[in-house]
Motif scaffolding. Structure first.
Motif, PDB file in Angstrom:
ATOM      1  N   ALA A  90     -52.355 -38.906   3.412  1.00 14.38           N
ATOM      2  CA  ALA A  90     -51.889 -39.324   4.652  1.00 14.38           C
ATOM      3  C   ALA A  90     -51.369 -40.695   4.135  1.00 14.38           C
ATOM      4  O   ALA A  90     -51.718 -41.807   4.920  1.00 14.38           O
ATOM      5  N   LEU A  91     -50.574 -41.060   3.002  1.00 11.25           N
ATOM      6  CA  LEU A  91     -50.079 -42.020   2.680  1.00 11.25           C
ATOM      7  C   LEU A  91     -48.766 -42.573   3.062  1.00 11.25           C
ATOM      8  O   LEU A  91     -47.852 -41.528   3.394  1.00 11.25           O
ATOM      9  N   ASN A  92     -48.294 -43.699   3.503  1.00  8.61           N
ATOM     10  CA  ASN A  92     -47.053 -44.090   3.898  1.00  8.61           C
ATOM     11  C   ASN A  92     -46.421 -44.297   2.646  1.00  8.61           C
ATOM     12  O   ASN A  92     -46.475 -45.372   1.982  1.00  8.61           O
ATOM     13  N   PRO A  93     -45.466 -43.426   2.012  1.00  7.66           N
ATOM     14  CA  PRO A  93     -44.538 -43.649   1.030  1.00  7.66           C
ATOM     15  C   PRO A  93     -43.676 -44.836   0.940  1.00  7.66           C
ATOM     16  O   PRO A  93     -42.919 -45.048  -0.022  1.00  7.66           O
ATOM     17  N   PHE A  94     -43.490 -45.495   2.004  1.00  7.74           N
ATOM     18  CA  PHE A  94     -42.554 -46.725   2.273  1.00  7.74           C
ATOM     19  C   PHE A  94     -43.608 -48.032   1.923  1.00  7.74           C
ATOM     20  O   PHE A  94     -42.927 -49.127   1.985  1.00  7.74           O
ATOM     21  N   GLU A  95     -44.941 -47.931   1.995  1.00  9.36           N
ATOM     22  CA  GLU A  95     -45.860 -49.165   1.955  1.00  9.36           C
ATOM     23  C   GLU A  95     -45.429 -49.874   0.574  1.00  9.36           C
ATOM     24  O   GLU A  95     -45.199 -49.053  -0.612  1.00  9.36           O
ATOM     25  N   GLU A  96     -45.188 -51.056   0.738  1.00  7.30           N
ATOM     26  CA  GLU A  96     -44.951 -52.036  -0.439  1.00  7.30           C
ATOM     27  C   GLU A  96     -45.802 -51.924  -1.508  1.00  7.30           C
ATOM     28  O   GLU A  96     -45.394 -51.975  -2.629  1.00  7.30           O
ATOM     29  N   ASN A  97     -47.258 -52.365  -1.279  1.00  5.17           N
ATOM     30  CA  ASN A  97     -48.240 -52.388  -2.217  1.00  5.17           C
ATOM     31  C   ASN A  97     -48.423 -50.930  -3.265  1.00  5.17           C
ATOM     32  O   ASN A  97     -48.487 -51.180  -4.382  1.00  5.17           O
ATOM     33  N   LEU A  98     -48.266 -49.908  -2.258  1.00  2.00           N
ATOM     34  CA  LEU A  98     -48.196 -48.638  -3.167  1.00  2.00           C
ATOM     35  C   LEU A  98     -47.160 -48.533  -4.075  1.00  2.00           C
ATOM     36  O   LEU A  98     -47.242 -48.081  -5.309  1.00  2.00           O
ATOM     37  N   ASN A  99     -46.070 -48.812  -3.205  1.00  2.00           N
ATOM     38  CA  ASN A  99     -45.076 -48.601  -4.487  1.00  2.00           C
ATOM     39  C   ASN A  99     -44.760 -49.505  -5.643  1.00  2.00           C
ATOM     40  O   ASN A  99     -44.499 -49.253  -6.655  1.00  2.00           O
ATOM     41  N   LYS A 100     -45.445 -50.664  -5.339  1.00  2.00           N
ATOM     42  CA  LYS A 100     -45.608 -51.732  -6.346  1.00  2.00           C
ATOM     43  C   LYS A 100     -46.281 -51.058  -7.693  1.00  2.00           C
ATOM     44  O   LYS A 100     -45.982 -51.017  -8.684  1.00  2.00           O
ATOM     45  N   MET A 101     -47.543 -50.549  -7.128  1.00  3.00           N
ATOM     46  CA  MET A 101     -48.601 -50.030  -8.255  1.00  3.00           C
ATOM     47  C   MET A 101     -47.725 -48.834  -8.949  1.00  3.00           C
ATOM     48  O   MET A 101     -48.010 -48.830 -10.105  1.00  3.00           O
ATOM     49  N   LEU A 102     -47.277 -48.073  -7.969  1.00  2.00           N
ATOM     50  CA  LEU A 102     -46.608 -46.772  -8.613  1.00  2.00           C
ATOM     51  C   LEU A 102     -45.529 -47.231  -9.670  1.00  2.00           C
ATOM     52  O   LEU A 102     -45.441 -46.664 -11.023  1.00  2.00           O
ATOM     53  N   ASN A 103     -44.523 -48.244  -9.324  1.00  6.28           N
ATOM     54  CA  ASN A 103     -43.570 -48.470 -10.141  1.00  6.28           C
ATOM     55  C   ASN A 103     -44.147 -49.448 -11.227  1.00  6.28           C
ATOM     56  O   ASN A 103     -43.413 -49.153 -12.621  1.00  6.28           O
ATOM     57  N   ASP A 104     -45.064 -50.191 -11.069  1.00  7.71           N
ATOM     58  CA  ASP A 104     -45.613 -51.077 -12.303  1.00  7.71           C
ATOM     59  C   ASP A 104     -46.201 -49.997 -13.469  1.00  7.71           C
ATOM     60  O   ASP A 104     -46.013 -50.013 -14.646  1.00  7.71           O
ATOM     61  N   LEU A 105     -46.838 -48.787 -12.747  1.00  7.46           N
ATOM     62  CA  LEU A 105     -47.539 -47.935 -13.840  1.00  7.46           C
ATOM     63  C   LEU A 105     -46.369 -47.213 -14.486  1.00  7.46           C
ATOM     64  O   LEU A 105     -46.437 -46.775 -15.628  1.00  7.46           O
ATOM     65  N   LYS A 106     -45.356 -46.744 -13.791  1.00  4.53           N
ATOM     66  CA  LYS A 106     -44.276 -45.982 -14.487  1.00  4.53           C
ATOM     67  C   LYS A 106     -43.521 -46.734 -15.598  1.00  4.53           C
ATOM     68  O   LYS A 106     -43.281 -46.501 -16.468  1.00  4.53           O
ATOM     69  N   ALA A 107     -43.304 -48.361 -15.431  1.00  5.88           N
ATOM     70  CA  ALA A 107     -42.931 -48.942 -16.309  1.00  5.88           C
ATOM     71  C   ALA A 107     -43.653 -49.253 -17.318  1.00  5.88           C
ATOM     72  O   ALA A 107     -43.249 -49.264 -18.746  1.00  5.88           O
ATOM     73  N   SER A 108     -45.016 -49.418 -17.123  1.00  2.00           N
ATOM     74  CA  SER A 108     -46.016 -49.303 -18.347  1.00  2.00           C
ATOM     75  C   SER A 108     -46.115 -48.387 -19.148  1.00  2.00           C
ATOM     76  O   SER A 108     -46.136 -48.170 -20.388  1.00  2.00           O
TER      77      SER A 108
END
Length: 167
Positions: free
Chosen positions: A41-59
């Motif tokens: 039940a996640l909002n795929p547009f939520e800013e903090n969630l996207n930041k966490m996922l994008n930071d993980l991908k970059a790492s």
């Protein structure tokens, strides 16, 4: 998920009977133990969630690049990605793209595995174990992000997690 939501928004009456729950699987660590958590039940547009996922991908991408640099090789991340796709296509499957997408901790493990296949050497499991779990967030961080997003967190493989604790 974002593309699906945008598609439905263009013609909601066409998809009026479609029901889905947006979710994501996360690899997490709890002390020395590793688990998978599913956020539902996640909002795929939520800013903090996207930041966490994008930071993980970059790492994870950086981990793979540092590994390739340490090997003094001409093989690139794109080479590994193409090799992975061809591997799955040769088995009659669609070109799985975990390396290309940086999807999950598996992208680092696949990169290392396919690197050793490309150079025709046995897999160095010490490297795989050291780097394959490097870019994993603490369980508390992931659960807090899921909850702050209004989502629900649960163990993805509860029996596997249970047995890892009792050995």
């Amino acid at each position: 998920t974002k593309e699906i939501i945008k598609l439905i928004a263009k013609n909601p009456s066409k998809y009026k009977n479609l029901k889905f729950v947006a979710g994501c699987e996360f690899s997490v660590k709890n002390g020395t133990k590793h688990h998978d958590i599913t956020g539902l039940a996640l909002n795929p547009f939520e800013e903090n969630l996207n930041k966490m996922l994008n930071d993980l991908k970059a790492s994870r991408r950086k981990t793979v690049q540092n590994f390739l640099d340490s090997e003094s090789t001409n093989i690139t991340i794109n080479d590994l990605s193409n090799y992975e796709k061809q591997h799955y296509i040769s088995k009659g499957k669609d070109g799985k793209r975990s390396i290309e997408n940086g999807s999950g901790v598996v992208s680092v493990r696949h990169s290392i595995k396919y690197y050793y296949k490309m150079i025709d050497k046995p897999l160095d499991k010490n490297v795989l174990n050291r780097l394959g779990t490097k870019d994993v967030l603490p369980i508390e961080t992931v659960v807090k992000t899921i909850n702050d997003n209004g989502g629900l967190a649960s163990l993805t493989h509860p029996l596997k997690s249970f047995w890892s604790y009792i050995g």
